[in-house]
Design a protein around this motif. Sequence first.
Motif, PDB file in Angstrom:
ATOM      1  N   GLU A   1      -3.719   0.037  -2.844  1.00 23.66           N
ATOM      2  CA  GLU A   1      -3.248  -1.300  -2.499  1.00 23.66           C
ATOM      3  C   GLU A   1      -2.897  -2.022  -3.790  1.00 23.66           C
TER       4      GLU A   1
ATOM      5  N   LYS B   1      -7.964   2.873  -2.314  1.00 24.71           N
ATOM      6  CA  LYS B   1      -8.296   2.926  -0.893  1.00 24.71           C
ATOM      7  C   LYS B   1      -8.889   4.265  -0.486  1.00 24.71           C
TER       8      LYS B   1
ATOM      9  N   SER C   1       0.859  -1.182   0.000  1.00 22.55           N
ATOM     10  CA  SER C   1       0.000   0.000   0.000  1.00 22.55           C
ATOM     11  C   SER C   1       0.892   1.228   0.000  1.00 22.55           C
TER      12      SER C   1
END
Length: 348
Positions: free
Chosen positions: A317, A333, A235
Motif C-alpha cells: 500500500e 500488506k 495498492s
Amino acid sequence: MTKPPRKPSKPLLGEAEAPLRSRPRRRRDPAQPNLPLDPMPDRIEPCLALLKAKPPKGDDWVYEIKWDGYRLAVHIEPTGIRILTRSGLDWTHRFPAIKQAAMWLPVGTAILDGEAVVLDEQGRSDFGLLQQSLGGRGGKKSSSEAIFMAFDLLYFDGHDLGKSELDVRRHLLEDLVPAGGQGDIRLSEEIEADGDQLLASACKHRLEGIIAKRRGAPYRSGRLGDWLKIKCVQSDSFVIVGWERSTAARGQIGRLLLAARKGKSLVYVGGVGTGFNGRNAYDLREKLDGLKTSTPAAAVDRKGAIFVKPKLIVEIEYRAWTHDGKLRHASYKGLRDEQDNAAVYEMA
C-alpha cells in the motif's frame, strides 16, 4: 459452514388432506424445437478491473465494494464442485466451506465469479488474514474461515451467459445468491449511488475502494475497461530485490527493497519498512535467506543492502509516487502467492 436446507416437518397436503400428486407429463410436441444447451466451459479467463483515479460518471455504471482477497471461479458441475484460481489452478481442497456451500445452491450447473475473503471484526476484507488462514505464501493449508463474495454469474443451468448484459447476469445471480445472506457464499451487492460519494464513504470506513461496472457490457476476459477499480489507498504488487538489516526490527528486517517492471527490466522504486508483524516477518526472513545473491536484479544504490533473487512478489500500500519514481508512505500488506498469478506493477 453452510447447513443443508431443513426438510419439511410434514408432507404437503391438499384440501382433502391427501398428498398432492403432480399431473401426468404430456408428450412433447415434435414440432416444438428443443431449447439448445451450451457446453459448459472447462475454464473462463476472468474479466479484470482497470485502475482509475476517479469513479466514472453516468447512468451506465453501477458500483460494488472492492474486496481484498483471492479471485476465484466456483464451478458447479454434474460431477461435483471445482474452485479455480485466476490462473486456472484447482484449489477446491483449500476452500472446503465454500465447496460445501456451493453444493447446496439451488442450481444444476453454474459458474460463479467472485473473491475469497476473510473478514475482520469490522466486516472488512483483510488480505493478511486470508493468507494466514491458508498457511502463508506457498502454504498448503485449507481455510475454513474464507467466504466467497459472488459478483457475477457466467454459466447457468446449461446456458452460457458470457454474451448477456451485466444486468441480466446479476438478475440471475441475485436469484441464486440472495442479498443479505450470511453463509459461506454471499452476494457482493450492487450499490446505487453517486460514485464520488460512495468512494468517500468507502475510504471513511477504511475499505480498499470501489469497483465500477458497465451495465450493458457482456463478460469479456482481460482488462478492457468494462470494469474499473478506484482505490482509497494505492495498492500494487512489486518484486523484492533486496533488504536491509535492523537488529531492532522483527526478523531483523529493517527495510525491503522493491522493484517494478519496465519492459523486460526491473527498476528500483524504493523500499518499505512498516506493516510487518512478528509472524510474517520471521517467515519472510526465512524465504529471503534462501534467495541471497551477489548480483542485484535492479540498480540499487544502498550501502549494506543484501540482494536476493527476484522471486518474491509483495503487495504494497502507498499514498503516491515521488517525482523521481519512488513509493511514498509505503506499507507492507503481504506476499502474493505465485499461484495467484499477481501482476507486477508496470512503469510507463
